[in-house]
Scaffold this motif. Structure first.
Motif, PDB file in Angstrom:
ATOM      1  N   GLY A   2      -1.273   0.580  -5.136  1.00 12.15           N
ATOM      2  CA  GLY A   2      -0.333   1.516  -4.552  1.00 12.15           C
ATOM      3  C   GLY A   2      -0.916   2.851  -4.152  1.00 12.15           C
ATOM      4  N   TYR A   3      -2.235   2.975  -4.133  1.00 10.69           N
ATOM      5  CA  TYR A   3      -2.839   4.215  -3.657  1.00 10.69           C
ATOM      6  C   TYR A   3      -2.606   4.370  -2.159  1.00 10.69           C
ATOM      7  CZ  TYR A   3      -5.327   5.117  -8.040  1.00 10.69           C
ATOM      8  OH  TYR A   3      -5.639   5.403  -9.352  1.00 10.69           O
ATOM      9  N   ALA A   4      -2.562   5.620  -1.705  1.00 12.70           N
ATOM     10  CA  ALA A   4      -2.406   5.899  -0.279  1.00 12.70           C
ATOM     11  C   ALA A   4      -3.743   5.971   0.443  1.00 12.70           C
ATOM     12  CB  ALA A   4      -1.663   7.215  -0.080  1.00 12.70           C
ATOM     13  N   GLY A   5      -4.829   6.168  -0.301  1.00 11.20           N
ATOM     14  CA  GLY A   5      -6.106   6.327   0.366  1.00 11.20           C
ATOM     15  C   GLY A   5      -7.274   6.275  -0.588  1.00 11.20           C
ATOM     16  N   VAL A   6      -8.438   6.635  -0.050  1.00 10.40           N
ATOM     17  CA  VAL A   6      -9.693   6.488  -0.781  1.00 10.40           C
ATOM     18  C   VAL A   6     -10.601   7.669  -0.458  1.00 10.40           C
ATOM     19  CG1 VAL A   6     -10.649   5.083   1.106  1.00 10.40           C
ATOM     20  CG2 VAL A   6     -11.660   4.932  -1.186  1.00 10.40           C
ATOM     21  N   GLY A   7     -11.282   8.159  -1.484  1.00  6.36           N
ATOM     22  CA  GLY A   7     -12.378   9.089  -1.286  1.00  6.36           C
ATOM     23  C   GLY A   7     -13.647   8.263  -1.151  1.00  6.36           C
ATOM     24  N   LEU A   8     -14.145   8.099   0.070  1.00  9.14           N
ATOM     25  CA  LEU A   8     -15.234   7.166   0.370  1.00  9.14           C
ATOM     26  C   LEU A   8     -16.570   7.893   0.338  1.00  9.14           C
ATOM     27  CD1 LEU A   8     -16.348   4.449   1.290  1.00  9.14           C
ATOM     28  CD2 LEU A   8     -15.682   5.042   3.635  1.00  9.14           C
ATOM     29  N   THR A   9     -17.342   7.661  -0.722  1.00  6.03           N
ATOM     30  CA  THR A   9     -18.675   8.234  -0.831  1.00  6.03           C
ATOM     31  C   THR A   9     -19.653   7.380  -0.047  1.00  6.03           C
ATOM     32  OG1 THR A   9     -18.274   9.225  -3.000  1.00  6.03           O
ATOM     33  CG2 THR A   9     -20.561   8.822  -2.399  1.00  6.03           C
ATOM     34  N   PRO A  20       0.823  -1.207   0.000  1.00  9.37           N
ATOM     35  CA  PRO A  20       0.000   0.000   0.000  1.00  9.37           C
ATOM     36  C   PRO A  20       0.856   1.256   0.000  1.00  9.37           C
ATOM     37  CG  PRO A  20      -0.834  -1.604   1.580  1.00  9.37           C
ATOM     38  CD  PRO A  20       0.477  -2.139   1.065  1.00  9.37           C
ATOM     39  N   GLY A  21       0.535   2.162  -0.926  1.00 14.15           N
ATOM     40  CA  GLY A  21       1.202   3.458  -0.977  1.00 14.15           C
ATOM     41  C   GLY A  21       2.538   3.459  -1.672  1.00 14.15           C
ATOM     42  N   ASP A  22       3.012   2.292  -2.216  1.00 12.26           N
ATOM     43  CA  ASP A  22       4.361   2.298  -2.770  1.00 12.26           C
ATOM     44  C   ASP A  22       4.451   2.964  -4.124  1.00 12.26           C
ATOM     45  OD1 ASP A  22       3.434   0.416  -4.578  1.00 12.26           O
ATOM     46  OD2 ASP A  22       4.978  -1.081  -4.150  1.00 12.26           O
ATOM     47  N   SER A  23       3.305   3.380  -4.697  1.00 15.67           N
ATOM     48  CA  SER A  23       3.339   4.167  -5.928  1.00 15.67           C
ATOM     49  C   SER A  23       3.257   5.661  -5.648  1.00 15.67           C
ATOM     50  CB  SER A  23       2.176   3.753  -6.850  1.00 15.67           C
ATOM     51  OG  SER A  23       2.431   2.511  -7.437  1.00 15.67           O
ATOM     52  N   GLN A  24       3.278   6.053  -4.379  1.00 16.35           N
ATOM     53  CA  GLN A  24       3.186   7.469  -4.069  1.00 16.35           C
ATOM     54  C   GLN A  24       4.485   8.159  -4.446  1.00 16.35           C
ATOM     55  OE1 GLN A  24       0.142   8.660  -3.173  1.00 16.35           O
ATOM     56  NE2 GLN A  24      -0.306   6.524  -3.612  1.00 16.35           N
ATOM     57  N   PRO A  25       4.378   9.342  -5.070  1.00 14.05           N
ATOM     58  CA  PRO A  25       5.565  10.023  -5.583  1.00 14.05           C
ATOM     59  C   PRO A  25       6.298  10.780  -4.497  1.00 14.05           C
ATOM     60  CG  PRO A  25       3.641  11.344  -5.989  1.00 14.05           C
ATOM     61  CD  PRO A  25       3.152  10.067  -5.360  1.00 14.05           C
ATOM     62  N   PRO A  26       7.503  11.242  -4.790  1.00 16.04           N
ATOM     63  CA  PRO A  26       8.187  12.129  -3.860  1.00 16.04           C
ATOM     64  C   PRO A  26       7.464  13.468  -3.788  1.00 16.04           C
ATOM     65  CG  PRO A  26       9.378  12.004  -5.947  1.00 16.04           C
ATOM     66  CD  PRO A  26       8.280  10.979  -6.007  1.00 16.04           C
ATOM     67  N   GLY A  27       7.776  14.238  -2.757  1.00 15.81           N
ATOM     68  CA  GLY A  27       7.199  15.578  -2.654  1.00 15.81           C
ATOM     69  C   GLY A  27       5.978  15.647  -1.776  1.00 15.81           C
ATOM     70  N   ASP A  38     -15.136  -3.790   0.243  1.00 19.97           N
ATOM     71  CA  ASP A  38     -13.917  -4.500   0.631  1.00 19.97           C
ATOM     72  C   ASP A  38     -13.026  -4.765  -0.572  1.00 19.97           C
ATOM     73  OD1 ASP A  38     -14.501  -4.531   3.294  1.00 19.97           O
ATOM     74  OD2 ASP A  38     -14.696  -6.702   3.477  1.00 19.97           O
ATOM     75  N   ASP A  39     -13.644  -5.162  -1.683  1.00 19.68           N
ATOM     76  CA  ASP A  39     -12.867  -5.446  -2.896  1.00 19.68           C
ATOM     77  C   ASP A  39     -12.261  -4.169  -3.467  1.00 19.68           C
ATOM     78  OD1 ASP A  39     -13.512  -8.124  -2.677  1.00 19.68           O
ATOM     79  OD2 ASP A  39     -15.175  -8.017  -4.104  1.00 19.68           O
ATOM     80  N   ALA A  40     -13.029  -3.080  -3.435  1.00 16.84           N
ATOM     81  CA  ALA A  40     -12.510  -1.808  -3.945  1.00 16.84           C
ATOM     82  C   ALA A  40     -11.311  -1.339  -3.133  1.00 16.84           C
ATOM     83  CB  ALA A  40     -13.617  -0.751  -3.918  1.00 16.84           C
ATOM     84  N   LEU A  41     -11.399  -1.443  -1.821  1.00 16.34           N
ATOM     85  CA  LEU A  41     -10.275  -1.018  -0.976  1.00 16.34           C
ATOM     86  C   LEU A  41      -9.056  -1.895  -1.213  1.00 16.34           C
ATOM     87  CD1 LEU A  41     -12.159  -0.295   2.377  1.00 16.34           C
ATOM     88  CD2 LEU A  41     -11.477   1.336   0.605  1.00 16.34           C
ATOM     89  N   GLY A  42      -9.272  -3.200  -1.363  1.00 12.61           N
ATOM     90  CA  GLY A  42      -8.155  -4.088  -1.653  1.00 12.61           C
ATOM     91  C   GLY A  42      -7.497  -3.771  -2.984  1.00 12.61           C
ATOM     92  N   LEU A  43      -8.307  -3.471  -3.986  1.00  8.68           N
ATOM     93  CA  LEU A  43      -7.785  -3.092  -5.295  1.00  8.68           C
ATOM     94  C   LEU A  43      -6.893  -1.866  -5.186  1.00  8.68           C
ATOM     95  CD1 LEU A  43      -7.991  -3.198  -8.541  1.00  8.68           C
ATOM     96  CD2 LEU A  43      -9.782  -1.478  -8.206  1.00  8.68           C
ATOM     97  N   LEU A  44      -7.378  -0.826  -4.486  1.00  4.47           N
ATOM     98  CA  LEU A  44      -6.615   0.415  -4.395  1.00  4.47           C
ATOM     99  C   LEU A  44      -5.309   0.219  -3.646  1.00  4.47           C
ATOM    100  CD1 LEU A  44      -9.486   2.986  -3.738  1.00  4.47           C
ATOM    101  CD2 LEU A  44      -8.463   2.294  -5.906  1.00  4.47           C
ATOM    102  N   ALA A  45      -5.333  -0.597  -2.604  1.00  7.68           N
ATOM    103  CA  ALA A  45      -4.090  -0.886  -1.890  1.00  7.68           C
ATOM    104  C   ALA A  45      -3.114  -1.637  -2.787  1.00  7.68           C
ATOM    105  CB  ALA A  45      -4.388  -1.696  -0.630  1.00  7.68           C
ATOM    106  N   ILE A  76      -3.218   5.902 -11.443  1.00 10.33           N
ATOM    107  CA  ILE A  76      -2.093   5.974 -10.521  1.00 10.33           C
ATOM    108  C   ILE A  76      -0.772   5.989 -11.281  1.00 10.33           C
ATOM    109  CG2 ILE A  76      -1.961   3.470 -10.133  1.00 10.33           C
ATOM    110  CD1 ILE A  76      -1.316   6.206  -7.501  1.00 10.33           C
ATOM    111  N   GLU A  77      -0.710   5.256 -12.381  1.00 14.53           N
ATOM    112  CA  GLU A  77       0.516   5.275 -13.179  1.00 14.53           C
ATOM    113  C   GLU A  77       0.717   6.646 -13.817  1.00 14.53           C
ATOM    114  OE1 GLU A  77       2.773   3.097 -13.052  1.00 14.53           O
ATOM    115  OE2 GLU A  77       1.632   1.616 -11.921  1.00 14.53           O
ATOM    116  N   PHE A  78      -0.351   7.255 -14.311  1.00  9.24           N
ATOM    117  CA  PHE A  78      -0.268   8.587 -14.913  1.00  9.24           C
ATOM    118  C   PHE A  78       0.205   9.610 -13.871  1.00  9.24           C
ATOM    119  CE2 PHE A  78      -2.000  12.746 -15.804  1.00  9.24           C
ATOM    120  CZ  PHE A  78      -1.775  12.937 -17.164  1.00  9.24           C
ATOM    121  N   LEU A  79      -0.442   9.629 -12.718  1.00 12.31           N
ATOM    122  CA  LEU A  79      -0.113  10.617 -11.700  1.00 12.31           C
ATOM    123  C   LEU A  79       1.300  10.422 -11.160  1.00 12.31           C
ATOM    124  CD1 LEU A  79      -3.509  10.650  -9.787  1.00 12.31           C
ATOM    125  CD2 LEU A  79      -2.573  12.509 -11.189  1.00 12.31           C
ATOM    126  N   ARG A  80       1.684   9.179 -10.980  1.00 13.55           N
ATOM    127  CA  ARG A  80       3.040   8.904 -10.489  1.00 13.55           C
ATOM    128  C   ARG A  80       4.084   9.376 -11.497  1.00 13.55           C
ATOM    129  NH1 ARG A  80       5.652   2.944  -9.354  1.00 13.55           N
ATOM    130  NH2 ARG A  80       7.390   3.606  -8.040  1.00 13.55           N
TER     131      ARG A  80
END
Length: 319
Positions: free
Chosen positions: A64-71, A30-37, A54-61, A307-311
């Motif tokens: 490499g996402y750091a978090g979720v906007g939970l609606t 989790p979070g290992d795709s987060q960029p420097p800065g 549960d599946d959505a949160l697992g996918l995001l982790a 995530i690949e684009f943003l990274r």
């Protein structure tokens, strides 16, 4: 909120095939795709409504996402469910296990009214209906506190027909007073989003509200980068700089000038390197959440692409 839902499941931003023919990379910490800065990327669950939470949160982790906007919505963490407290505890444990953080978003389309999109709003002519929205936001604050979330997102709503601006602004300020009290008590900022077509639609409108309320400490801003491209007079990167002192939540996607349509990265007109540079320079510590609410049909693939684009952009690569 008028973004198109016409993209077929196997179409990628720019019209080609989604990388990997639909395969989603897994196995990252989790979070290992987060960029420097200091930027911390998330993805909105309103763009993953075809997945169990549960599946959505697992996918995001895994991505490499750091978090979720939970609606808060009926298909995920239903704010009106009688077992909300139990389910919130489960989600809090799941977030902790996965190393994810959250922002709570309240933009569900029909969670309060099955017939009117985003109804009732904080501007509804019926005080009882306005109170329904206030109660929802206070409940969202409590959920956010239980999740250890960065902020609670909300918006004003569209000015009802026959309502003058002065009345609409007074309704909004009065309705937000108890929500801000709850936010203050919970230690969770309330982040109001300027939304195209709403009473509060611009950064200038946010400052109008802020001054009308006496600049309360819990009141902050949700800045949607696409909305800046859509209607603000300043370029998105300059909007970030201007909004920096009040930033509590950031949403990001591509968009075109004058068209309120949330687009995958590469399908719009935004120049993203200056935007991410400006965000990093502010020292903003919250989440920057990809907001693609009409793209759940391709949610897992677009989450991987995003995530690949943003990274890549944050690390100085070519968009």
């Amino acid at each position: 909120m008028s973004e198109s839902d016409s993209r077929p499941p196997d179409a990628a931003p720019g019209g080609g095939a989604i990388p990997g023919d639909g395969a989603v990379p897994v196995g990252r910490a989790p979070g290992d795709s987060q960029p420097p800065g200091g930027l911390r990327f998330g993805y909105g669950t309103n763009g993953l409504t075809d997945l169990r939470l549960d599946d959505a949160l697992g996918l995001l982790a895994d991505l490499g996402y750091a978090g979720v906007g939970l609606t808060l919505d009926h298909m995920h963490l239903d704010p009106l469910a009688p077992d909300l407290a139990t389910r919130t505890r489960h989600v809090a444990r799941r977030l902790e296990q996965l190393g994810l953080t959250a922002t709570v978003e309240t933009g569900a389309r029909y969670v309060l009214d099955p017939r009117r999109k985003h109804g009732p709003s904080l501007l509804d002519p019926d005080p009882e209906r306005r109170a329904d929205r206030v109660r929802l936001l206070i409940r969202a604050v409590r959920v956010a506190a239980d999740l250890g979330a960065h902020a609670v997102h909300c918006f004003s709503g569209i000015t009802p027909e026959g309502t003058d601006d002065d009345t609409a602004w007074k309704r909004l300020a009065d309705a937000l007073d108890p929500v801000l009290d709850a936010a203050s008590g919970a230690g969770v900022p309330l982040a109001v989003e300027p939304e195209p077509g709403h009473l509060l639609s611009s950064l200038a409108d946010f400052h109008h509200l802020r001054h009308a309320l006496g600049d309360p400490e819990p009141l902050g801003l949700t800045l949607d980068i696409g909305h800046c491209q859509c209607l603000e007079p300043l370029p998105p990167a300059d909007c970030v700089k201007a909004a920096a002192p009040w930033l509590r939540h950031v949403q990001i996607e591509d968009m075109r000038r004058g068209v309120h349509e949330h687009l995958p990265f590469g399908d719009g007109e935004i120049d993203f390197p200056p935007v991410l540079e400006a965000l990093a320079a502010t020292g903003y510590q919250g989440l920057t959440v990809v907001e693609l609410p009409r793209h759940s049909h391709a949610g897992p693939q677009l989450a991987a692409h995003s995530i690949e684009f943003l990274r890549r952009v944050a690390e100085g690569g070519t968009p």
